[in-house]
Design a protein around this motif. Structure first.
Motif, PDB file in Angstrom:
ATOM      1  N   SER A  18     -21.223  -5.242  53.059  1.00 45.32           N
ATOM      2  CA  SER A  18     -20.711  -6.560  52.736  1.00 45.32           C
ATOM      3  C   SER A  18     -21.882  -7.476  52.423  1.00 45.32           C
ATOM      4  CB  SER A  18     -19.931  -7.102  53.940  1.00 45.32           C
ATOM      5  OG  SER A  18     -19.740  -8.477  53.833  1.00 45.32           O
ATOM      6  N   GLU A  19     -21.683  -8.392  51.492  1.00 48.51           N
ATOM      7  CA  GLU A  19     -22.755  -9.311  51.119  1.00 48.51           C
ATOM      8  C   GLU A  19     -23.186 -10.184  52.294  1.00 48.51           C
ATOM      9  OE1 GLU A  19     -23.746  -7.850  47.655  1.00 48.51           O
ATOM     10  OE2 GLU A  19     -24.656  -9.696  48.410  1.00 48.51           O
ATOM     11  N   SER A  20     -22.276 -10.457  53.197  1.00 42.69           N
ATOM     12  CA  SER A  20     -22.584 -11.371  54.297  1.00 42.69           C
ATOM     13  C   SER A  20     -23.556 -10.779  55.311  1.00 42.69           C
ATOM     14  CB  SER A  20     -21.299 -11.794  55.008  1.00 42.69           C
ATOM     15  OG  SER A  20     -20.687 -10.674  55.645  1.00 42.69           O
ATOM     16  N   ILE A  21     -23.699  -9.469  55.340  1.00 39.04           N
ATOM     17  CA  ILE A  21     -24.570  -8.840  56.323  1.00 39.04           C
ATOM     18  C   ILE A  21     -25.662  -7.991  55.697  1.00 39.04           C
ATOM     19  CG2 ILE A  21     -22.862  -8.869  58.192  1.00 39.04           C
ATOM     20  CD1 ILE A  21     -23.645  -5.640  56.260  1.00 39.04           C
ATOM     21  N   LYS A  22     -25.670  -7.927  54.396  1.00 37.86           N
ATOM     22  CA  LYS A  22     -26.649  -7.102  53.704  1.00 37.86           C
ATOM     23  C   LYS A  22     -28.059  -7.522  54.116  1.00 37.86           C
ATOM     24  CE  LYS A  22     -26.573  -4.923  49.182  1.00 37.86           C
ATOM     25  NZ  LYS A  22     -26.115  -5.055  47.782  1.00 37.86           N
ATOM     26  N   VAL A  23     -28.942  -6.574  54.259  1.00 43.45           N
ATOM     27  CA  VAL A  23     -30.334  -6.755  54.680  1.00 43.45           C
ATOM     28  C   VAL A  23     -30.438  -6.812  56.203  1.00 43.45           C
ATOM     29  CG1 VAL A  23     -32.405  -8.194  54.607  1.00 43.45           C
ATOM     30  CG2 VAL A  23     -31.018  -7.913  52.559  1.00 43.45           C
ATOM     31  N   ARG A  24     -29.493  -7.465  56.872  1.00 42.19           N
ATOM     32  CA  ARG A  24     -29.586  -7.599  58.328  1.00 42.19           C
ATOM     33  C   ARG A  24     -29.029  -6.376  59.062  1.00 42.19           C
ATOM     34  NH1 ARG A  24     -26.764 -11.339  60.851  1.00 42.19           N
ATOM     35  NH2 ARG A  24     -25.135 -11.562  59.253  1.00 42.19           N
ATOM     36  N   PHE A  25     -28.046  -5.717  58.478  1.00 44.87           N
ATOM     37  CA  PHE A  25     -27.407  -4.568  59.130  1.00 44.87           C
ATOM     38  C   PHE A  25     -27.746  -3.295  58.372  1.00 44.87           C
ATOM     39  CE2 PHE A  25     -23.450  -6.925  61.038  1.00 44.87           C
ATOM     40  CZ  PHE A  25     -24.302  -7.828  61.638  1.00 44.87           C
ATOM     41  N   THR A  26     -27.816  -2.190  59.090  1.00 45.29           N
ATOM     42  CA  THR A  26     -28.079  -0.887  58.483  1.00 45.29           C
ATOM     43  C   THR A  26     -27.135   0.146  59.073  1.00 45.29           C
ATOM     44  OG1 THR A  26     -30.433  -1.431  58.246  1.00 45.29           O
ATOM     45  CG2 THR A  26     -29.798   0.882  58.008  1.00 45.29           C
ATOM     46  N   VAL A  27     -26.419   0.847  58.199  1.00 41.43           N
ATOM     47  CA  VAL A  27     -25.523   1.913  58.638  1.00 41.43           C
ATOM     48  C   VAL A  27     -26.220   3.256  58.439  1.00 41.43           C
ATOM     49  CG1 VAL A  27     -24.359   2.093  56.387  1.00 41.43           C
ATOM     50  CG2 VAL A  27     -23.177   2.842  58.473  1.00 41.43           C
ATOM     51  N   SER A  28     -26.018   4.149  59.408  1.00 42.49           N
ATOM     52  CA  SER A  28     -26.628   5.473  59.314  1.00 42.49           C
ATOM     53  C   SER A  28     -25.749   6.474  60.048  1.00 42.49           C
ATOM     54  CB  SER A  28     -28.039   5.464  59.903  1.00 42.49           C
ATOM     55  OG  SER A  28     -27.998   5.138  61.277  1.00 42.49           O
ATOM     56  N   ASN A  29     -26.049   7.753  59.873  1.00 44.97           N
ATOM     57  CA  ASN A  29     -25.300   8.753  60.619  1.00 44.97           C
ATOM     58  C   ASN A  29     -26.191   9.909  61.018  1.00 44.97           C
ATOM     59  OD1 ASN A  29     -25.550  10.032  58.147  1.00 44.97           O
ATOM     60  ND2 ASN A  29     -23.460  10.774  58.087  1.00 44.97           N
ATOM     61  N   ASP A  30     -25.715  10.658  61.958  1.00 46.39           N
ATOM     62  CA  ASP A  30     -26.377  11.872  62.420  1.00 46.39           C
ATOM     63  C   ASP A  30     -25.313  12.967  62.338  1.00 46.39           C
ATOM     64  OD1 ASP A  30     -27.290  14.063  63.963  1.00 46.39           O
ATOM     65  OD2 ASP A  30     -28.567  12.743  65.165  1.00 46.39           O
TER      66      ASP A  30
END
Length: 119
Positions: free
Chosen positions: A61-73
């Motif tokens: 979402s544009e509102s959280i871009k740069v501040r949040f990072t999604v990842s998986n294992d």
């Protein structure tokens, strides 16, 4: 028990960080895309971020871009949401969800984990 289980929420001061985790309840769980959503009091549920299970594609979402990072294992079948530079407006219940098909709707949800950011 919900098919997806979120953890890692809590109370944090503005500017702080939290890492949310999402784990499937069943070892047989499979997914095409995993997403994070949030719902603040009195507001509708909104998309936050997503990642394909192979980890090759993410969306924010544009509102959280740069501040949040999604990842998986993939080996652990875990999905994470690293949240940095948190703001009071990030306060919400955060939900993990799964879409079982490419381009499909999110058809499996967790019960959510509460994130509260104090000013």
């Amino acid at each position: 028990q919900a098919p997806l289980v979120e953890s890692g929420g809590g109370l944090v001061q503005a500017g702080g960080s939290l890492r949310l985790s999402c784990a499937p309840a069943a070892s047989t769980f499979s997914s095409y895309t995993m997403g994070w959503f949030r719902q603040a009091p009195g507001k509708g549920r909104e998309f936050v971020a997503s990642i394909t299970w192979n980890g090759l594609s993410t969306s924010y979402s544009e509102s959280i871009k740069v501040r949040f990072t999604v990842s998986n294992d993939r080996a652990k079948k875990m999905v994470y949401l690293q949240m940095d530079s948190l703001k009071p407006e990030d306060t919400a219940m955060y939900y993990c969800a799964s879409a079982s098909r490419a381009g499909g709707t999110y058809d499996t949800w967790g019960q959510g984990t509460q994130v509260t950011v104090s000013s």
